[in-house]
Scaffold this motif. Sequence first.
Motif, PDB file in Angstrom:
ATOM      1  N   VAL A 107     -16.066  10.682   3.806  1.00  0.00           N
ATOM      2  CA  VAL A 107     -14.604  10.703   3.825  1.00  0.00           C
ATOM      3  C   VAL A 107     -14.004   9.909   2.668  1.00  0.00           C
ATOM      4  O   VAL A 107     -14.388   8.764   2.422  1.00  0.00           O
ATOM      5  N   VAL A 108     -13.046  10.541   1.975  1.00  0.00           N
ATOM      6  CA  VAL A 108     -12.162   9.826   1.072  1.00  0.00           C
ATOM      7  C   VAL A 108     -10.946   9.404   1.891  1.00  0.00           C
ATOM      8  O   VAL A 108     -10.188  10.257   2.374  1.00  0.00           O
ATOM      9  N   VAL A 109     -10.798   8.100   2.074  1.00  0.00           N
ATOM     10  CA  VAL A 109      -9.680   7.555   2.833  1.00  0.00           C
ATOM     11  C   VAL A 109      -8.574   7.227   1.838  1.00  0.00           C
ATOM     12  O   VAL A 109      -8.600   6.210   1.155  1.00  0.00           O
ATOM     13  N   ASN A 110      -7.605   8.133   1.742  1.00  0.00           N
ATOM     14  CA  ASN A 110      -6.501   7.929   0.802  1.00  0.00           C
ATOM     15  C   ASN A 110      -5.309   7.306   1.510  1.00  0.00           C
ATOM     16  O   ASN A 110      -4.915   7.757   2.581  1.00  0.00           O
ATOM     17  N   ASP A 111      -4.750   6.276   0.907  1.00  0.00           N
ATOM     18  CA  ASP A 111      -3.498   5.729   1.413  1.00  0.00           C
ATOM     19  C   ASP A 111      -2.850   4.908   0.310  1.00  0.00           C
ATOM     20  O   ASP A 111      -3.481   4.026  -0.279  1.00  0.00           O
ATOM     21  N   LEU A 112      -1.605   5.216   0.015  1.00  0.00           N
ATOM     22  CA  LEU A 112      -0.858   4.456  -0.979  1.00  0.00           C
ATOM     23  C   LEU A 112      -0.579   3.038  -0.484  1.00  0.00           C
ATOM     24  O   LEU A 112      -0.418   2.111  -1.265  1.00  0.00           O
ATOM     25  N   GLY A 113      -0.545   2.898   0.838  1.00  0.00           N
ATOM     26  CA  GLY A 113      -0.360   1.574   1.421  1.00  0.00           C
ATOM     27  C   GLY A 113       1.061   1.076   1.416  1.00  0.00           C
ATOM     28  O   GLY A 113       1.306  -0.128   1.507  1.00  0.00           O
ATOM     29  N   GLY A 155       3.065  -0.811  -1.923  1.00  0.00           N
ATOM     30  CA  GLY A 155       1.766  -0.183  -2.047  1.00  0.00           C
ATOM     31  C   GLY A 155       0.649  -1.207  -2.010  1.00  0.00           C
ATOM     32  O   GLY A 155       0.765  -2.303  -2.554  1.00  0.00           O
ATOM     33  N   SER A 156      -0.463  -0.854  -1.332  1.00  0.00           N
ATOM     34  CA  SER A 156      -1.625  -1.721  -1.227  1.00  0.00           C
ATOM     35  C   SER A 156      -2.802  -0.882  -0.766  1.00  0.00           C
ATOM     36  O   SER A 156      -2.641   0.029   0.049  1.00  0.00           O
ATOM     37  N   LEU A 157      -3.983  -1.183  -1.286  1.00  0.00           N
ATOM     38  CA  LEU A 157      -5.179  -0.446  -0.894  1.00  0.00           C
ATOM     39  C   LEU A 157      -5.822  -1.025   0.364  1.00  0.00           C
ATOM     40  O   LEU A 157      -6.774  -0.466   0.888  1.00  0.00           O
ATOM     41  N   ASN A 189      -9.103   5.145  -1.515  1.00  0.00           N
ATOM     42  CA  ASN A 189      -8.374   5.643  -2.674  1.00  0.00           C
ATOM     43  C   ASN A 189      -6.886   5.425  -2.455  1.00  0.00           C
ATOM     44  O   ASN A 189      -6.365   5.689  -1.375  1.00  0.00           O
ATOM     45  N   GLY A 190      -6.193   4.958  -3.499  1.00  0.00           N
ATOM     46  CA  GLY A 190      -4.768   4.666  -3.370  1.00  0.00           C
ATOM     47  C   GLY A 190      -3.870   5.616  -4.113  1.00  0.00           C
ATOM     48  O   GLY A 190      -2.735   5.257  -4.452  1.00  0.00           O
ATOM     49  N   ALA A 191      -4.320   6.834  -4.381  1.00  0.00           N
ATOM     50  CA  ALA A 191      -3.517   7.793  -5.151  1.00  0.00           C
ATOM     51  C   ALA A 191      -2.182   8.072  -4.481  1.00  0.00           C
ATOM     52  O   ALA A 191      -2.096   8.205  -3.260  1.00  0.00           O
ATOM     53  N   ASN A 192      -1.148   8.169  -5.309  1.00  0.00           N
ATOM     54  CA  ASN A 192       0.169   8.618  -4.860  1.00  0.00           C
ATOM     55  C   ASN A 192       0.160  10.140  -4.909  1.00  0.00           C
ATOM     56  O   ASN A 192      -0.002  10.733  -5.982  1.00  0.00           O
ATOM     57  N   VAL A 193       0.333  10.792  -3.769  1.00  0.00           N
ATOM     58  CA  VAL A 193       0.175  12.244  -3.717  1.00  0.00           C
ATOM     59  C   VAL A 193       1.257  12.987  -4.497  1.00  0.00           C
ATOM     60  O   VAL A 193       1.116  14.179  -4.764  1.00  0.00           O
ATOM     61  N   THR A 194       2.326  12.295  -4.879  1.00  0.00           N
ATOM     62  CA  THR A 194       3.357  12.951  -5.680  1.00  0.00           C
ATOM     63  C   THR A 194       2.991  12.997  -7.160  1.00  0.00           C
ATOM     64  O   THR A 194       3.689  13.646  -7.939  1.00  0.00           O
ATOM     65  N   LYS A 195       1.931  12.306  -7.544  1.00  0.00           N
ATOM     66  CA  LYS A 195       1.526  12.232  -8.949  1.00  0.00           C
ATOM     67  C   LYS A 195       0.233  13.003  -9.153  1.00  0.00           C
ATOM     68  O   LYS A 195      -0.833  12.580  -8.706  1.00  0.00           O
ATOM     69  N   MET A 196       0.335  14.131  -9.845  1.00  0.00           N
ATOM     70  CA  MET A 196      -0.792  15.041  -9.964  1.00  0.00           C
ATOM     71  C   MET A 196      -1.987  14.396 -10.653  1.00  0.00           C
ATOM     72  O   MET A 196      -3.138  14.658 -10.272  1.00  0.00           O
ATOM     73  N   ASP A 197      -1.755  13.561 -11.660  1.00  0.00           N
ATOM     74  CA  ASP A 197      -2.892  12.948 -12.344  1.00  0.00           C
ATOM     75  C   ASP A 197      -3.671  12.026 -11.408  1.00  0.00           C
ATOM     76  O   ASP A 197      -4.911  11.985 -11.458  1.00  0.00           O
ATOM     77  N   GLU A 198      -2.973  11.313 -10.535  1.00  0.00           N
ATOM     78  CA  GLU A 198      -3.655  10.453  -9.575  1.00  0.00           C
ATOM     79  C   GLU A 198      -4.411  11.275  -8.527  1.00  0.00           C
ATOM     80  O   GLU A 198      -5.516  10.904  -8.112  1.00  0.00           O
TER      81      GLU A 198
END
Length: 305
Positions: free
Chosen positions: A35-41, A49-51, A71-80
């Motif tokens: 699992v990739v646990v994604n959360d911007l926090g 934001g926090s991981l 993973n702390g990627a912001n889902v609104t940012k395609m590069d992340e």
Amino acid sequence: MSNLDFTGKVAIITGAGNGLGKSHALELARRGAKVVVNDLGGARDGTGGSLSAAEEVVKAIEAAGGEAIANGANVTKMDEVEAMVASAMDKWGRVDILINNAGILRDKSFSKMTMDDYRLVIDVHLMGSANCSKAVWEIMKEQKYGRIMMTSSPSGLYGIFGQANYSAAKAGVVGLMNALTLEGRKYDIRVNALAPTAATRMTMDIGIPEALLEQMQPESITAGVVYLVSEDAPSKCILSAAGGGFARAYMVETQGIYLKPDEQTAENVAAQFDAISAKDNIQYYEDTNGPIANFMGQAQAAQKS
């Protein structure tokens, strides 16, 4: 049905540091998924934001013998988002499951809501789901296997006062599901949507009685999610779930009527509106060809009469 096993499968779950996403992540990991646990926090309104929240979930998964990365990627940012997917591919070589769960709230009546708040909620829920789906789409096509879950809401299906932004976003992901179901069919990419109500920080102040909230734990919702991302999952299902209750929601049309060319006036539509609205012959269509065929069939029958 035999036990649903996810050994060897790789899942990306957004917004998985708390609430529903955390529950999904823990259960899929328990069943063998990596699992990739994604959360911007961030906070519920998307600020900060926090991981740390994602890292705590990873620790719980690893303590139970599973595999996970934070993973702390912001889902609104395609590069992340693309970097998040690349990290999963680098570590495990595939992505089988995507659960689009990340979300925020900026609730106000439409009169008081700023368009910045409207746009941000759309960006996180709808564009975030599109970004993540796009980032895994070619991988799943190449694998000829994929399971994608959108997270809708009763607000998106039926509306809730004070959530014009959230309602529009949650209706939008249903439209995204409908289109991706058709495009993914020949690659065994199945796409479904969840319309949950659970006791999480997203529902803590919308007026649900405390006694009822105690029954509406995220784990009961996760039971439905696990099935809808399994190998035997359906596609184009909207699963409504709350407190152990499960139902399937459908978008349907009435049979309707046909007006001949010389009858096609606003006055005749008004006069026939009860017949147009009659629910005694509801139709469910798999795609847009259905309603077109219905109307063309009525037109042809009228021409022969």
